[in-house]
Design a protein around this motif. Structure first.
Motif, PDB file in Angstrom:
ATOM      1  N   ARG A  12       6.440   9.398   4.012  1.00 40.46           N
ATOM      2  CA  ARG A  12       6.610   8.409   2.970  1.00 40.46           C
ATOM      3  C   ARG A  12       7.666   8.704   2.075  1.00 40.46           C
ATOM      4  NH1 ARG A  12       1.088   7.482   2.641  1.00 40.46           N
ATOM      5  NH2 ARG A  12       0.888   9.029   1.062  1.00 40.46           N
ATOM      6  N   LEU A  45       1.152   4.282  -2.488  1.00 36.73           N
ATOM      7  CA  LEU A  45       0.754   5.655  -2.228  1.00 36.73           C
ATOM      8  C   LEU A  45       2.141   6.717  -2.563  1.00 36.73           C
ATOM      9  CD1 LEU A  45      -0.846   5.252   1.227  1.00 36.73           C
ATOM     10  CD2 LEU A  45      -1.929   5.802  -1.104  1.00 36.73           C
ATOM     11  N   ASP A  75      -1.583   0.544   8.550  1.00 36.87           N
ATOM     12  CA  ASP A  75      -0.164   0.388   7.946  1.00 36.87           C
ATOM     13  C   ASP A  75       0.709   1.476   8.647  1.00 36.87           C
ATOM     14  OD1 ASP A  75      -1.946  -0.741   6.298  1.00 36.87           O
ATOM     15  OD2 ASP A  75      -1.630   0.649   4.312  1.00 36.87           O
ATOM     16  N   GLU A 131      -5.504  11.565   1.466  1.00 38.01           N
ATOM     17  CA  GLU A 131      -4.905  10.229   1.938  1.00 38.01           C
ATOM     18  C   GLU A 131      -5.972   9.301   1.414  1.00 38.01           C
ATOM     19  OE1 GLU A 131      -1.897   8.593   3.741  1.00 38.01           O
ATOM     20  OE2 GLU A 131      -1.290  10.573   2.576  1.00 38.01           O
ATOM     21  N   ARG A 157      -5.895   6.019  -1.103  1.00 42.95           N
ATOM     22  CA  ARG A 157      -5.691   4.922  -0.808  1.00 42.95           C
ATOM     23  C   ARG A 157      -6.855   4.176  -1.771  1.00 42.95           C
ATOM     24  NH1 ARG A 157      -3.230   4.479   4.247  1.00 42.95           N
ATOM     25  NH2 ARG A 157      -4.016   2.331   4.894  1.00 42.95           N
ATOM     26  N   MET A 196       0.822  -1.288   0.121  1.00 45.70           N
ATOM     27  CA  MET A 196      -0.077   0.006   0.003  1.00 45.70           C
ATOM     28  C   MET A 196       0.906   1.236  -0.147  1.00 45.70           C
ATOM     29  SD  MET A 196      -2.702   1.745   0.201  1.00 45.70           S
ATOM     30  CE  MET A 196      -4.197   0.787   0.617  1.00 45.70           C
TER      31      MET A 196
END
Lengths: 288, 258, 318
Positions: free
Chosen positions: C182, B98, C312, B123, B127, B94
């Protein structure tokens, strides 16, 4: 002029410490942040031989170097060997942990007060032109030069040097070729420790024997190694010399207490302009 | 759409690409094939701007690509997958996907720090898109797996998926089916065709698997030793004696005549 | 125990509750409150360094410099301009962030040991500057810092520190879960792929340093307010190594890890400082053992007690 010469002389010693760093790195791919502390302990051991066991200078010197090589071997066998395949960040932090441990043990045993330490060769300075040099300083430079030459030639030409280079590039292939990689690495650590020890013993007369003595020297040695590109043995010594001269110039013309700041500036400037150092190889581009 | 004009790439004496010119037409699937070391991945790396050609020009829809820095390439609508799967190994599937949406996501540090509704909304939308892509690739069940735990085949899918996230105009696929079994290979070739037909992607493909190349390609460019040695439709190229000779040195048992 | 760990919200609540009632648990003892405050300051510093090292994959052995910078910023500005604390603290963070550019900009081109040496040099330089720029910092004498009138009591300021720590923890966890977080991890795991996905690596590498410095600077400012005094020797290379140790031993790329590491390495000196050098030995051994045998850090032991995460989390670890 005197400043430059004194700087050169002490620079050679920094170069020696840097040489130890680079040797270990070139062979085992590990940067030994504990190099300074190990050198400090070796120097203290020589002091113990000298004062508590009353041995003559050069005997203490040699015994201390034997200790240094055993120390290096011990560190490798007990600790560094286990993390040989870990990511570089881990290895670096590990040597930083080692730094702390060695520093702590030394502090526990010997405390934190400075002691005086004798020179290798006592004697008044000679005058050559406008410059004063002592026999001791000549000895320092000479010793460094010999060691540097010895290791450079060995690394380049002798079998052990070839083994070191092979091991650093590809441990599996080296093993397949019959090189016992762990022995090679062990030697690198032993020699690196010895070189650091020599550097410590040589600088002790100037900066006083103390458990904190090598902290500054470490960063200066690093600066030297970094400037030299970290992959070149002669580069390490040249870098050390440059740092030595630079440090002295800064001390004299600007301010002795700001040495570290200017050393930092030097490191940043050199790395910014040429990230691979003066004698480092071309920049690597990863193949994707 | 993509245009290479007399491109030369040299590395310290070695000429990786020698006077290469070709065009990729919009909406088509264009394959680059050739023996190992022919310079194919170097072509991709030039487009990605990791390398800069010594000579020549590369334009994309008329825009000079050589003016861009590597991180700006995706904003032009060019996304890629990698031969060796450059995934973010410690992240989940995931999260890898992303990251593919990075050019679109909000970057305002203040909004992010305070987790404002706009950040949360984007976000959530991201997703959703990621799940869609996972469905297309058949990896939905692996959404929260760390990619380093996946088989090479699945990793390649995630790599491709990451490139798909921004709906690129040009998709570069570097050996997309290397290391995959026949079932997975079929899945990918179906996917590639769907991307072209349903979503109007233009695709530039590097591949060794001839069956895939023959099946999906509209145009094929053949390279050897950094040069273009042949070009044309899959049928034309397959029967070209120069091409056959170039491959004779390679025992490619996977070559199936179509 | 397992149930509590599994329910994230629950154990977070318990921790917050503990922090709030702590003063009463120790009878408002100045000593223990100072210890707790020190832990908070290190928690912030560790979380900040974690952004850089754990998530971003960089290394910094000079965080002490940021703590000093933040402390001095608060001290100097409160003397010269008397700004209110709710402006001064963030401002100290901003100033520290700007100072961090000195290492943050070159950091783009440096990696591994080069970066380590450079940050080490930076960390060693700040105390020297503080010692010698006497017109600004009063050199060896240090500067005293006064808390605002309405917060002068220890109890009141204790809650300021706890509150700030919690807010910063929340902000950092937001950053980590976001696209920016990220991007950091992407840079850590594959710079090449990061660039292909549009991440401006140079910009983000510098950002990592600036953000890390910002929060560490605030921690330094809190230190200044609590202890009422800043001097050049407050934070040195051993502090930098200590904070690095916290992050590594606690667990990289894990906020709970940073907290655990910070608390642990604040408590240990409390016991070992009695013997000279013992602190260094214990901390060093902890670092060595963790790297040799459990490089994911202490937090990985706790993870084993829990069932696999539902959400996550971008877990790094080495």
């Amino acid at each position: 002029m005197q400043i430059i010469v004194s700087g050169l002389i002490i620079g050679f010693v920094y170069g020696l410490a840097a040489l130890g760093l680079v040797l270990i790195y070139k062979t085992t791919d590990i940067v030994n942040f504990a190099q300074g502390e190990m050198a400090m302990v070796t120097t203290f051991m020589s002091f113990v031989f000298l004062t508590q066991l009353g041995m003559p200078y050069f005997v203490s010197f040699l015994l201390a170097l034997i200790f240094a090589s055993l120390f290096g071997i011990a560190v490798y066998q007990m600790i560094m060997k286990r993390v040989q395949d870990s990511p570089p960040l881990n290895q670096m932090v590990l040597t930083l942990g080692l730094f702390l441990v060695i520093n702590g043990i030394a502090g526990l045993i010997w405390g934190y007060h400075p002691r005086s330490y004798p020179e290798a060769i006592a004697g008044d300075p000679y005058q050559i032109g406008t410059v004063f040099i002592t026999l001791n300083e000549i000895f320092m430079v000479g010793l460094t030069f010999i060691l540097m030459l010895f290791f450079f030639l060995n690394f380049r030409y002798a079998k052990i040097g070839l083994a070191m280079r092979a091991s650093s590039q590809d441990t599996v292939a080296a093993e397949l070729m019959g090189i016992k990689v762990s022995h090679v690495f062990m030697s690198a650590w032993a020699i690196g420790s010895v070189l650091g020890g020599v550097a410590g013993i040589m600088t002790a007369p100037f900066i006083f024997l103390n458990t904190t003595m090598m902290m500054d020297v470490l960063i200066l040695a690093f600066a030297g190694a970094v400037i030299g590109g970290f992959v070149s043995l002669p580069g390490a010594v040249i870098g050390g010399v440059i740092v030595g001269v630079y440090e002295n110039l800064v001390s004299y013309y600007i301010a002795p207490e700001l040495k570290m700041v200017y050393t930092f500036i030097l490191i940043i400037v050199i790395l910014y302009v040429r990230p691979q150092g003066i004698l480092g190889g071309p920049k690597f581009v990863k193949k994707v | 759409m993509l245009n290479f004009e007399n491109v030369v790439v040299q590395f310290a004496g070695l000429t990786a690409i020698n006077d290469l010119s070709f065009d990729v037409s919009e909406g088509k699937i264009h394959s680059i094939i050739g023996p190992n070391g022919a310079g194919k991945t170097t072509v991709f790396n030039c487009i990605s701007r990791f390398y800069t050609p010594n000579q020549g020009s590369i334009t994309f829809s008329g825009k000079d690509l050589l003016k861009l820095k590597p991180h700006q390439v995706i904003r032009e609508g060019i996304a890629r997958s990698f031969q060796n799967v450059e995934l973010f190994s410690k992240m989940t599937v995931m999260d890898n996907l992303l990251t593919g949406l990075h050019p679109i996501l909000k970057r305002n540090i203040f909004f992010i720090s305070l987790n404002l509704p706009s950040v949360r909304r984007s976000e959530a939308e991201s997703r959703k898109k990621a799940y869609e892509v996972m469905e297309l690739l058949g990896v939905r069940h692996l959404a929260n797996e760390k990619v380093s735990n996946l088989s090479f085949g699945y990793q390649k899918m995630v790599d491709i998926g990451r490139a798909m996230m921004v709906n690129p105009k040009l998709l570069l696929l570097d050996e997309p089916v290397a290391g995959m079994n026949p079932v997975e290979t079929d899945q990918i070739s179906e996917l590639i065709l769907r991307l072209k037909n349903e979503m109007n992607y233009t695709i530039l493909l590097i591949e060794h698997d001839m069956s895939l190349v023959m099946k999906v390609s509209d145009d094929v460019t053949v390279m050897n030793f950094g040069q273009k040695i042949a070009e044309g439709t899959p049928g034309e190229v397959q029967n070209n004696p120069v091409v056959i000779e170039a491959y004779l040195g390679e025992l490619d048992s996977d070559v199936k005549a179509d | 125990m397992k149930k509590i760990l599994e329910n994230k919200k629950l154990y977070q609540l318990l921790i917050i509750l503990f922090m709030l009632v702590f003063p009463f648990l120790v009878g408002n003892s100045g000593y223990f409150m100072s210890l707790f405050v020190t832990a908070c300051i290190f928690i912030i510093s560790a979380m900040a360094l974690n952004l850089l090292v754990g998530y971003g994959g960089q290394i910094s052995v000079g965080q002490a410099g940021f703590l000093s910078a933040g402390g001095y910023a608060v001290a100097i500005l409160s003397h010269k301009f008397g700004l209110p604390i709710w402006i001064l603290l963030p401002l100290a963070g901003v100033i520290t962030g700007i100072i961090s550019l000195v290492i943050g900009l070159p950091a783009v081109r440096l990696r591994g040991h080069f970066l380590a040496v450079a940050t080490m040099g930076f960390g060693l330089s700040i105390p020297q500057i503080a010692l010698n720029w006497e017109s600004l910092t009063r050199g060896y004498n240090g500067i005293s810092v006064m808390r605002p009138q309405w917060l002068s009591g220890d109890l009141a300021f204790f809650y300021v520190i706890v509150g700030t720590t919690l807010v910063i923890a929340w902000i950092i966890s937001n950053i980590v879960k976001s696209g920016m977080g990220r991007a950091f991890v992407a840079i850590r795991d594959s710079e090449i792929a990061a660039q292909s996905t549009g991440i401006h690596v140079a910009f983000y590498k510098t950002m990592m340093f600036v953000i890390s410095a910002f929060f560490t600077g605030i921690a330094g400012g809190l230190y200044a307010y609590w202890f009422g005094y800043v001097s050049p020797q407050d934070f040195n290379i051993l502090t930098s190594l200590l904070i690095l140790g916290m992050v590594v031993v606690g667990g990289l790329a894990s906020i709970p890890g940073a907290v655990i590491g910070a608390v642990l390495f604040t408590l240990i000196p409390h016991f070992t400082d009695k013997f000279i050098g013992m602190t260094n030995i214990i901390i060093g051994i902890a670092i060595i053992l963790i790297i040799m045998y459990r490089s994911e850090g202490i937090v990985s032991f706790l993870d084993r007690l829990k069932s696999p995460e539902q959400d996550d989390q971008v877990k790094g670890g080495v």
